[in-house]
Motif scaffolding. Structure first.
Motif, PDB file in Angstrom:
ATOM      1  N   ASP A 451      10.266  89.138  46.897  1.00  0.00           N
ATOM      2  CA  ASP A 451      10.653  90.537  46.591  1.00  0.00           C
ATOM      3  C   ASP A 451      11.112  91.327  47.954  1.00  0.00           C
ATOM      4  N   GLN A 452      10.345  91.069  48.925  1.00  0.00           N
ATOM      5  CA  GLN A 452      10.579  91.755  50.270  1.00  0.00           C
ATOM      6  C   GLN A 452      11.906  91.530  50.658  1.00  0.00           C
ATOM      7  N   TYR A 454      14.657  91.112  49.125  1.00  0.00           N
ATOM      8  CA  TYR A 454      15.500  92.072  48.376  1.00  0.00           C
ATOM      9  C   TYR A 454      15.455  93.545  48.928  1.00  0.00           C
ATOM     10  N   HIS A 455      14.198  93.908  49.209  1.00  0.00           N
ATOM     11  CA  HIS A 455      13.922  95.415  49.678  1.00  0.00           C
ATOM     12  C   HIS A 455      14.603  95.712  50.851  1.00  0.00           C
ATOM     13  N   ARG A 456      14.951  94.581  51.463  1.00  0.00           N
ATOM     14  CA  ARG A 456      15.675  94.681  52.793  1.00  0.00           C
ATOM     15  C   ARG A 456      17.177  95.219  52.431  1.00  0.00           C
ATOM     16  N   VAL A 458      18.062  96.558  49.507  1.00  0.00           N
ATOM     17  CA  VAL A 458      18.167  97.747  48.951  1.00  0.00           C
ATOM     18  C   VAL A 458      17.904  98.901  49.913  1.00  0.00           C
ATOM     19  N   ASP A 459      17.505  98.760  51.012  1.00  0.00           N
ATOM     20  CA  ASP A 459      17.586  99.741  52.128  1.00  0.00           C
ATOM     21  C   ASP A 459      19.135  99.805  52.511  1.00  0.00           C
ATOM     22  N   THR A 462      21.090 101.396  49.425  1.00  0.00           N
ATOM     23  CA  THR A 462      20.768 102.722  49.030  1.00  0.00           C
ATOM     24  C   THR A 462      20.879 103.854  50.253  1.00  0.00           C
ATOM     25  N   TYR A 586      16.453  95.663  41.942  1.00  0.00           N
ATOM     26  CA  TYR A 586      15.602  96.536  42.701  1.00  0.00           C
ATOM     27  C   TYR A 586      16.133  97.634  43.250  1.00  0.00           C
ATOM     28  N   GLU A 590      14.253 101.123  42.695  1.00  0.00           N
ATOM     29  CA  GLU A 590      13.965 101.946  43.921  1.00  0.00           C
ATOM     30  C   GLU A 590      14.572 103.355  43.822  1.00  0.00           C
TER      31      GLU A 590
END
Ligand code: M6R
Length: 608
Positions: A451-452, A454-456, A458-459, A462, A586, A590
């Motif tokens: 998941d991490q 994808y979190h990059r 997402v940043d 967004t 994601y 978020e």
């Protein structure tokens, strides 16, 4: 998709099994059944159609017994008839099993059993497991351990035996099984939804586990019969969450169901030896199809994106020209249409008003009419003469995911079928049939990305309100689909563009930090796409690329790689869309949005 429930305890099994089956209904099914091991042997009850049909039968039948199994079946191999419903029994009727999944060595096992004189009473692979068990001797657990090496494929199975009515044996490879540890009773099910009304203490069986359940004990073994320890966990999930099989949202669950959904769709339309497509399975009239000069694909939304990929498939493989239209536009452009055009309506729900209207138009013009559809007996299904059912199972999340990937696979199979009808004689279909059977593994691998990563992404997404998705060739529709997913559930504005078209306008949007998502697996055109990316990079874009990990050309260019395995070019659209679904998911999570029911959208658009 299929559901399993098993019970052993001090209460009558039938009402508990029926309650469990009700909880599993949301998965979708077309027949159901149950079996009880009692003093008189094994008693079985099965019914095609809704669970109420089975319940009605059960109310009129005395089925005493405190050990039993139940199943809801979503037909893939063999029609949804009573004979094909589970439980399935061996010839002696001394043991019964329920099964989720698919045996890959179905054909050879079936031939072997037939040659040995076993009379088979169903078209299912499940019966083969029951018969194999029936040919062994000794305790049920030992029989299971002995036949395991014979089973190739994916299975979750629960078995009962008339000779050991105080036991259930459950084993899995692939599809999940969870044991419920109750107060003086044990349950086993394909997901926790079916257990929650009786217990919250559960054991999740692992891949390869074999479990023996008695009234007060669970013992778990590996495939070699060695005991293994599995922890008992206490669930604090509420029922709604449990229905999502432990996932936070239906969309995430459905994204993760794609390897199974794709596998089921592929296997449903391959021939017996799985070396090519089974044309009869489509219900198409080969004589009529030989005359067609053109294919017309009509659809809306995500299904329309699938059609854009389908155009590549059919034109390249069957060498027939293809037009793709938005169904909502089609009937208003006075299309040229007649008997020489095969019209295919592609629709998950089979109820989209615009797609149905476009299909009606085709019917009146005398065009051969087909549908690629996910819902048996829907309006599109009934309207079409030829049908190809995508085996995605019920899709609850409004944003389509598994329906899309199964549509892609279905259109590839259609292209191969048309190729065969057109008389191409080479090994292309054998090669692609083999690749298609490996596709679920590639999808599963893609889903393993942490998941991490994808979190990059997402940043990056967004931090702004707009994004550009780029792709070329048959990956351009995937850029469109990625952009649609983001729009639908995150309400961020995103556009899909062919890479080469980007400098004819959209490049004006790009400035510092503007996210550009590139669908960039290994293709002959990748160099050109990399060139497009360098153009946006010099203008400050943040680049996210869907590509094989470590692929050349991305160093110093992409801020983030969303990794996919290297697969055949025809399968790249199916694999490449997965990271884009997850990225959109994601981002929406978020932003705290309602992922499964985004504002203003309905699952099925039944008005024009
Ligand atoms: O049921 P259908 O495939 O005919 O639906 C078509 C579109 O309404 C649908 O794909 C829609 O675009 C989805 N919300 C996409 O996620």
């Amino acid at each position: 998709m299929c559901g399993i429930i098993g019970y052993i305890g001090s209460h009558q099994a039938v009402p508990i099994l029926l309650d469990g089956l009700r909880k599993l209904e949301y998965r979708g099914y077309d027949s159901a059944g149950l079996a009880v091991a009692g003093s008189g042997g094994i008693q079985i009850l099965r019914a095609a159609g809704k669970l109420s049909n089975l319940e009605e039968k059960a109310y009129g039948t005395a089925m005493p017994g405190m050990t039993g199994i139940g199943h809801t079946r979503w037909a893939t191999h063999g029609a949804p008839t009573e004979a094909n419903a589970h439980p399935q029994v061996d010839t002696a009727g001394r043991l019964a099993i329920v099964h989720n999944g698919i045996l890959e060595n179905y054909a050879s096992l079936r031939a072997e059993l037939r040659a040995a004189g076993t009379e088979l009473t169903s078209d299912t692979d499940t019966e083969l497991i029951a018969q194999l068990l029936g040919r062994e001797e000794g305790p049920l657990l030992d029989r299971v351990l002995r036949i395991l090496p014979r089973l190739e494929g994916q299975y979750a199975v629960v078995a009962i035996s008339a000779d050991e009515p105080g036991e259930l044996v459950a084993f899995r490879q692939g599809p999940p099984l969870v044991i419920g540890v109750g107060d003086g009773e044990m349950l086993v099910a394909s997901d926790v939804t079916a257990l929650l009304s009786r217990t919250r203490r559960v054991i999740f069986l692992e891949h390869g586990d074999v479990a023996r359940l008695s009234l007060d004990q669970v013992t778990v073994f590996d495939g070699a019969g060695r005991k293994v320890e599995r922890a008992v966990e206490t669930l604090d999930w509420d029922a709604a969450r449990a229905e999502k099989g432990g996932y936070r949202h239906f969309m995430l669950k459905e994204i993760h169901e794609q390897p199974d959904a794709v596998r089921n769709t592929v296997l449903a339309y391959l021939d017996q030896d799985r070396r090519g497509v089974n044309i009869e399975g489509f219900g198409l009239d080969p004589g009529r199809l030989q005359k067609i000069q053109r294919v017309q694909l009509v659809a809306c939304g995500t299904s329309w994106h699938a059609c854009l990929v389908g155009k590549f498939y059919i034109e390249r493989l069957a060498q027939i020209p293809v037009d793709v239209d938005y169904a909502s536009e089609y009937r208003y452009r006075e299309p040229l249409l007649g008997e020489d055009t095969l019209l295919i309506g592609v629709t998950q729900s089979g109820e989209t008003a615009d797609t149905l209207a476009a299909m009606e138009l085709g019917k009146h013009a005398g065009a051969p009419l087909a549908t690629v559809c996910n819902v048996r007996n829907s309006s599109a299904w009934r309207l079409a003469e030829a049908r190809l059912l995508t085996q995605a199972g019920p899709e609850i999340g409004v944003a389509s995911t598994k329906a899309f990937t199964t549509q892609l696979v279905a259109l590839l199979l259609t292209a191969l079928a048309l190729r065969k009808i057109r008389g191409f004689e080479d090994d292309v279909d054998v090669r692609l049939a083999a690749q298609l059977q490996r596709l679920p593994l590639a999808l599963a691998k893609t889903l393993e990305t942490p998941d991490q990563v994808y979190h990059r992404g997402v940043d990056l997404l967004t931090a702004t309100t707009d994004a550009l998705y780029l792709g070329r060739g048959m990956l351009y529709p995937i850029a469109l689909e990625g952009a649609l997913k983001l729009k639908e559930i995150s309400y961020l504005h995103a556009e899909g563009y062919p890479g080469g078209e980007m400098k004819h306008g959209p490049i004006a949007l790009v400035d510092d930090g503007f996210p550009v998502v590139a669908v960039a697996p290994r293709t002959p055109a990748r160099e050109k796409l990399l060139g497009n990316l360098r153009e946006v990079q010099t203008r400050g874009a943040a680049i996210l690329a869907v590509a094989e990990a470590g692929a050349p050309g991305f160093e110093g260019l992409a801020d983030l790689i969303l990794p996919i395995p290297d697969v055949d070019h025809f399968l790249q659209p199916v694999v490449s869309v997965i990271p884009l679904q997850l990225l959109a998911y994601y981002v929406a999570v978020e932003l705290g949005l309602d992922v499964d029911q985004p504002r203003n959208l309905a699952k099925s658009v039944t008005v024009e």
